[in-house]
Design an enzyme around this catalytic site. Structure first.
Site, mmCIF file in Angstrom:
data_model
loop_
_atom_site.group_PDB
_atom_site.id
_atom_site.type_symbol
_atom_site.label_atom_id
_atom_site.label_comp_id
_atom_site.label_asym_id
_atom_site.label_seq_id
_atom_site.Cartn_x
_atom_site.Cartn_y
_atom_site.Cartn_z
ATOM 1 N N ASP A 11 -1.073 -1.949 10.679
ATOM 2 C CA ASP A 11 -0.132 -1.363 9.693
ATOM 3 C C ASP A 11 -0.167 -2.171 8.410
ATOM 4 O O ASP A 11 0.573 -3.148 8.286
ATOM 5 C CB ASP A 11 1.277 -1.347 10.296
ATOM 6 N N GLU A 39 4.710 0.294 0.496
ATOM 7 C CA GLU A 39 5.220 1.351 1.378
ATOM 8 C C GLU A 39 6.358 0.814 2.239
ATOM 9 O O GLU A 39 7.355 1.503 2.473
ATOM 10 C CB GLU A 39 4.093 1.877 2.278
ATOM 11 N N HIS A 82 4.896 -3.940 12.943
ATOM 12 C CA HIS A 82 5.865 -4.822 12.248
ATOM 13 C C HIS A 82 6.159 -6.125 12.997
ATOM 14 O O HIS A 82 7.218 -6.712 12.810
ATOM 15 C CB HIS A 82 7.197 -4.107 11.975
ATOM 16 N N HIS A 108 -1.577 2.085 2.901
ATOM 17 C CA HIS A 108 -0.798 1.138 2.073
ATOM 18 C C HIS A 108 -1.288 -0.294 2.254
ATOM 19 O O HIS A 108 -1.514 -0.761 3.360
ATOM 20 C CB HIS A 108 0.705 1.278 2.294
HETATM 21 ZN ZN ZN Z 1 2.582 1.572 7.614
#
Ligand code: ZN
Length: 459
Positions: free
Chosen positions: A291, A325, A423, A279
């Protein structure tokens, strides 16, 4: 005599085929480690563009950049697939402290959870009730919760070797904590960060109010693990301490964005599609290197390596960089919807969305016969220390493609450090190791090569 000749030919073919698979995997890994582009692409995404939350300027820059890079690979087709996405912005940085006696305060790092409402302009100040779970919250009920801030403080379980299992065991506090706490009259929610390590980074992530009207939504924030420990200790000494927090986030109307797609058309089965992806959006705090910048550039690398090796796939190999996402999954849903409308036949999907760490293997979600066949390839991966082939989940973005016939898979890198960065502000480029990233890309390419060559049984 003729039989013997035929047998010899078969044996030679079989032997030849096996050695070519070994050779081909060797070439894939060698090329990824010497001529790969994934690390340079990630450098640009991370350091020139940065965090790419849906609806942001950076998300659009990432769409433009990756399309341009895919265009430069000489694929058969590159295009943008429009999709409407939510636009949530953090606004000015959050601020929080707890007050142990009037005027005696300790600042603590917090970040608003994605999708949360803001606090009132002057912030919220109230007593705190610590709970370990939504069940415990329900037991305390309105009498204990009304007018307070609920502090969800269940840590990730350190005994889980797969840290994603520990994450799954905890994330309900973050996702549903505010909605649940509102039922008992809470004013706001503070959630311990989903992080196994004790440090000072608060980790954001999506949360949901379900169908609560706007007027009934209470603000929710994550607190760093160190400060969660500190707050918990302070509460044991004095349950009456006050907690203050202020956040300034805002939800806007949906905006138009895109999935970025490129493909090499199959030479003999162009209608059979193998999709590989990650993503493109990320949270806004860091630059989204693990991420999921890593998964995006690894997926692009699969097609780049095929081009570099002059490998002409039998089936259509498609890379999809999914948008949104993190706070909506709109890109994954749209891709599956369009695929269905166009009656496209996806035989295999592979997603990389677990960080750019050393690849350990894959998990598979699909027909048993396909899994059995893939297990037969495991020994080809052993020289690369890739050995984990197991049944399990695949990935959020390719999940909507699931039907009875398609085999879905997720790359499974070592997960021990992933939640140090996930995150949070420290999900940045310097925490991705070049070789680990490239080995992941090679591992994905090797699997896609085998699926392309042999197909996978649909039942
Ligand atoms: Zn992810």
């Amino acid at each position: 005599m003729i039989r013997l000749v035929v047998l010899c030919i078969l044996l030679v073919q079989l032997g030849y085929s096996q050695s070519t698979d070994e050779e081909q995997l060797g070439k894939i890994y060698k090329t990824a480690l010497t001529q790969g582009k994934s690390y340079d692409w990630l450098n640009y995404l991370s350091n020139q563009i940065g965090g790419r939350l849906s609806g942001s300027i950076q998300a659009q820059q990432a769409v433009d950049y990756t399309k341009q890079e895919l265009d430069s690979l000489g694929l058969d087709r590159v295009w943008l697939q429009p999709v409407m996405v939510p636009k949530w912005v953090r606004g000015t940085p959050e601020f929080a402290y707890f007050e142990t006696s009037p005027g005696v305060t300790t600042d603590v790092p917090i970040v608003a959870l994605g999708g949360s409402v803001a606090t009132p302009p002057k912030g919220i100040k109230a007593e705190v009730v610590e709970v370990k779970s939504i069940e415990e919250l329900a037991k305390l009920g309105t009498e204990k919760i009304q007018g307070k801030i609920v502090f969800f403080n269940r840590p990730m379980d350190p005994t889980q070797i797969n840290t994603f299992a520990a994450y799954s065991g905890c994330v309900d506090q973050r996702y549903a904590g505010a909605k649940e706490a509102f039922k008992y009259g809470a004013l706001g929610v503070i959630v311990r960060s989903m992080n196994l390590r004790l440090d000072d980074y608060p980790h954001t992530g999506s949360m949901s109010y379900g169908d609560l009207p706007v007027s009934e939504r209470i603000p929710a924030a994550a607190i760093s693990t160190n400060s969660a420990e500190l707050l918990s200790t302070a509460l044991k000494l004095n349950p009456k301490i006050q907690f203050y927090f202020k956040q300034n986030c805002k939800q806007f109307d949906d905006v138009k964005s895109y999935n970025v797609i490129g493909e090499i058309k199959g030479s003999t089965h162009p209608d059979e599609i193998i999709v590989v992806g990650g993503h493109l959006d990320s949270w806004d705090l860091g630059d989204g290197s693990h991420d999921d910048g890593a998964g995006c550039v690894q997926s692009m690398e699969v097609l780049h390596l095929f081009k570099k090796l002059n490998y002409k796939p039998k089936r259509t190999i498609r890379v999809v960089l999914f948008m949104n996402e993190e706070n909506g999954l709109r890109g994954g849903k749209e891709y599956a919807k369009v695929a269905k409308n166009n009656q496209e036949k996806h035989i295999f999907g592979l997603e990389s969305d677990a960080g750019g760490f050393t690849p350990r293997g894959f998990s598979f979600d699909g027909p048993d016969a396909a899994f059995d066949q893939i297990l037969g390839w495991r020994e080809l991966f052993e020289p690369y220390l890739v050995h984990m082939f197991e049944k399990g989940g695949s990935g959020a973005d390719i999940g909507p493609l699931k039907n009875d016939e398609v085999m879905l898979a997720g790359l499974r890198p070592d997960s021990q450090r992933y939640f140090d960065y996930h995150h949070a502000e420290n999900d940045t480029f310097e925490h991705v190791n070049k070789r680990e990233l490239e080995l992941g890309a090679a591992t994905m390419t090797a699997l896609v090569y085998l699926v392309d060559k042999y197909g996978v049984p649909a039942q």
